[in-house]
Motif scaffolding. Structure first.
Motif, PDB file in Angstrom:
ATOM      1  N   LEU A   1      30.898  49.214  66.952  1.00 48.29           N
ATOM      2  CA  LEU A   1      31.849  49.828  66.025  1.00 48.29           C
ATOM      3  C   LEU A   1      31.481  49.535  64.579  1.00 48.29           C
ATOM      4  CD1 LEU A   1      35.448  49.416  67.488  1.00 48.29           C
ATOM      5  CD2 LEU A   1      34.333  51.533  66.792  1.00 48.29           C
ATOM      6  N   SER A   2      30.988  48.334  64.347  1.00 46.00           N
ATOM      7  CA  SER A   2      30.574  47.972  62.996  1.00 46.00           C
ATOM      8  C   SER A   2      29.431  48.857  62.521  1.00 46.00           C
ATOM      9  CB  SER A   2      30.162  46.496  62.947  1.00 46.00           C
ATOM     10  OG  SER A   2      29.887  46.087  61.635  1.00 46.00           O
ATOM     11  N   MET A   3      28.498  49.161  63.417  1.00 44.15           N
ATOM     12  CA  MET A   3      27.396  50.066  63.083  1.00 44.15           C
ATOM     13  C   MET A   3      27.950  51.448  62.730  1.00 44.15           C
ATOM     14  SD  MET A   3      24.396  48.671  63.043  1.00 44.15           S
ATOM     15  CE  MET A   3      23.407  50.168  63.077  1.00 44.15           C
ATOM     16  N   THR A   4      28.958  51.880  63.489  1.00 45.18           N
ATOM     17  CA  THR A   4      29.577  53.183  63.233  1.00 45.18           C
ATOM     18  C   THR A   4      30.285  53.206  61.884  1.00 45.18           C
ATOM     19  OG1 THR A   4      29.905  53.623  65.594  1.00 45.18           O
ATOM     20  CG2 THR A   4      31.299  54.839  64.060  1.00 45.18           C
ATOM     21  N   CYS A   5      31.072  52.165  61.601  1.00 44.32           N
ATOM     22  CA  CYS A   5      31.948  52.166  60.426  1.00 44.32           C
ATOM     23  C   CYS A   5      31.255  51.730  59.140  1.00 44.32           C
ATOM     24  CB  CYS A   5      33.154  51.268  60.675  1.00 44.32           C
ATOM     25  SG  CYS A   5      34.224  51.806  62.036  1.00 44.32           S
ATOM     26  N   PHE A   6      30.269  50.828  59.266  1.00 43.82           N
ATOM     27  CA  PHE A   6      29.648  50.250  58.068  1.00 43.82           C
ATOM     28  C   PHE A   6      28.134  50.460  57.993  1.00 43.82           C
ATOM     29  CE2 PHE A   6      33.082  47.387  59.607  1.00 43.82           C
ATOM     30  CZ  PHE A   6      34.041  47.737  58.680  1.00 43.82           C
ATOM     31  N   GLY A   7      27.539  50.945  59.101  1.00 43.34           N
ATOM     32  CA  GLY A   7      26.094  51.126  59.116  1.00 43.34           C
ATOM     33  C   GLY A   7      25.325  49.846  59.303  1.00 43.34           C
ATOM     34  N   GLU A   8      26.020  48.780  59.747  1.00 42.03           N
ATOM     35  CA  GLU A   8      25.365  47.490  60.007  1.00 42.03           C
ATOM     36  C   GLU A   8      26.171  46.720  61.048  1.00 42.03           C
ATOM     37  OE1 GLU A   8      25.204  46.370  55.969  1.00 42.03           O
ATOM     38  OE2 GLU A   8      27.217  45.536  55.927  1.00 42.03           O
ATOM     39  N   LYS A   9      25.518  45.722  61.669  1.00 38.57           N
ATOM     40  CA  LYS A   9      26.144  45.031  62.799  1.00 38.57           C
ATOM     41  C   LYS A   9      27.309  44.147  62.392  1.00 38.57           C
ATOM     42  CE  LYS A   9      22.492  44.909  66.295  1.00 38.57           C
ATOM     43  NZ  LYS A   9      21.673  44.042  67.170  1.00 38.57           N
TER      44      LYS A   9
ATOM     45  N   SER B   1      31.452  53.208  55.505  1.00 36.43           N
ATOM     46  CA  SER B   1      30.250  53.997  55.253  1.00 36.43           C
ATOM     47  C   SER B   1      30.662  55.372  54.715  1.00 36.43           C
ATOM     48  CB  SER B   1      29.449  54.146  56.545  1.00 36.43           C
ATOM     49  OG  SER B   1      28.308  54.939  56.335  1.00 36.43           O
ATOM     50  N   PRO B   2      29.966  55.908  53.701  1.00 39.15           N
ATOM     51  CA  PRO B   2      30.395  57.156  53.069  1.00 39.15           C
ATOM     52  C   PRO B   2      30.136  58.422  53.878  1.00 39.15           C
ATOM     53  CG  PRO B   2      28.359  56.370  52.085  1.00 39.15           C
ATOM     54  CD  PRO B   2      28.802  55.310  53.041  1.00 39.15           C
TER      55      PRO B   2
ATOM     56  N   LEU C   1      39.059  56.763  63.014  1.00 39.50           N
ATOM     57  CA  LEU C   1      38.941  55.544  63.816  1.00 39.50           C
ATOM     58  C   LEU C   1      38.706  54.331  62.931  1.00 39.50           C
ATOM     59  CD1 LEU C   1      38.473  53.954  66.500  1.00 39.50           C
ATOM     60  CD2 LEU C   1      36.075  54.666  66.347  1.00 39.50           C
ATOM     61  N   CYS C   2      37.741  54.423  62.035  1.00 36.96           N
ATOM     62  CA  CYS C   2      37.357  53.274  61.210  1.00 36.96           C
ATOM     63  C   CYS C   2      38.434  52.929  60.185  1.00 36.96           C
ATOM     64  CB  CYS C   2      36.025  53.548  60.524  1.00 36.96           C
ATOM     65  SG  CYS C   2      34.635  53.744  61.679  1.00 36.96           S
ATOM     66  N   THR C   3      39.122  53.939  59.681  1.00 38.39           N
ATOM     67  CA  THR C   3      40.206  53.686  58.740  1.00 38.39           C
ATOM     68  C   THR C   3      41.313  52.887  59.401  1.00 38.39           C
ATOM     69  OG1 THR C   3      39.733  55.688  57.455  1.00 38.39           O
ATOM     70  CG2 THR C   3      41.947  54.752  57.255  1.00 38.39           C
TER      71      THR C   3
END
Length: 330
Positions: free
Chosen positions: A248-256, A287-288, A297-299
């Motif tokens: 999920l972190s990769m999805t939301c922020f682009g990093e682990k 992530s933009p 989801l990420c919000t």
């Protein structure tokens, strides 16, 4: 924990009892009462905003098969956090020169007023929030309160072992792994934290005797429950939980690992955490280039308590009004 329950409620179209008048807490620091609940958020399936626990009043509101859970934190860490975080709220803290925990503990009654508003932030706050007497120093009272909590709550989670506690919650409620995935929330920046030495920790535990007793009791209880499941099994589930969080972190922020920022740097107002005085609470910047689905989801995963409570309240008010309109038309 509140964020987990809010998201579960939204996924399953459940009703969450919320405080009225735009508040995020139920009449706190007074005892919870049903009059503090927003009418349009009843009858509820879940209640999770902060309160001073009052089982008799909750029984008037919640279904008879309600499962109660609560969380506790190691007493020294809890006290340090409250002492820093609640400076604006508590006169007992504001009296202390240079906001010094050491000075306070050298002579607590020089600064502490038992009957003053928000005095619970510097003495046995967990005990107070559970509806107990924060100023008791009696072993018998600590034992009685622990027994009462054990009888009332199906699970006492320990925030110091939050992932392991979530595994117990998943088993208790028969939830899926996706139901307990989370990002950490309401965290202070490192510069806002005070160092607690072993000697200071001993003083904190002595001053907060009832809280210390409760934590030791329910921390031991937690590990007995984990051993009953099997520690190897728990470890595997924790690993799966953390792998899901990394994904999920990769999805939301682009990093682990999730990207934490000071509130001043967060552009999205829906994600800006509340700042109590001069204490810096950090939050998230997404992530933009998220898809619309992932943006939602990420919000929700990163939305602070105040904004999420308000957003959920508005959704439920509209749902309540539409249901009333349908009843009228029929």
């Amino acid at each position: 924990m509140q964020n987990i329950l809010f998201r579960f409620a939204e996924r399953h179209n459940l009703t969450v009892a919320l405080p009225k008048n735009g508040d995020s807490q139920f009449a706190y620091p007074n005892f919870f009462n049903v009059k503090s609940v927003q009418l349009e958020t009843t009858p509820p399936n879940i209640i999770t905003n902060h309160m001073r626990f009052n089982k008799e009043e909750l029984d008037k509101l919640m279904p008879p098969d309600t499962v109660y859970i609560t969380t506790m934190r190691e007493t020294s860490a809890m006290f340090e956090s409250l002492f820093v975080y609640c400076y604006v709220s508590s006169a007992s803290i504001r009296r202390v020169p240079n906001e010094s925990i050491e000075a306070f503990l050298d002579d607590p009654f020089k600064y502490y007023r038992p009957l003053e508003a928000h005095s619970m932030y510097v003495r046995n706050c967990v005990t107070y929030d559970l509806g107990g007497n924060k100023d008791s120093t009696e072993v018998d009272y600590a034992q009685q309160l622990a027994a009462k909590v054990e009888k009332t709550f199906s699970l006492v989670m320990i925030s110091d072992y939050f992932d392991e506690s979530l595994i117990l919650l998943r088993h208790l409620l028969n939830w899926d792994l996706e139901d307990i995935v989370y990002f950490k929330a309401n965290m202070r920046s490192e510069k806002a934290k005070k160092t607690i030495t072993p000697e200071l920790s001993d003083k904190i535990r002595a001053w907060n005797y009832i809280d210390s007793y409760l934590f030791d009791h329910f921390n031991a209880s937690l590990w007995r429950q984990l051993k009953a499941i099997g520690l190897d099994c728990v470890a595997r589930e924790v690993q799966l939980l953390r792998q899901a969080q990394e994904k999920l972190s990769m999805t939301c922020f682009g990093e682990k690992t999730s990207r934490l920022n000071s509130a001043a740097k967060i552009k999205n107002r829906a994600l800006k955490p509340w700042q109590p005085g001069n204490v810096e609470i950090v939050g998230y910047e997404l992530s933009p280039d998220l898809s619309a689905e992932n943006q939602t989801l990420c919000t929700k995963l990163t939305m602070p308590e105040l904004q999420y409570t308000d957003a959920l309240r508005q959704v439920q008010i509209q749902r309540y009004k539409k249901a009333k309109e349908r009843q009228t038309n029929n």
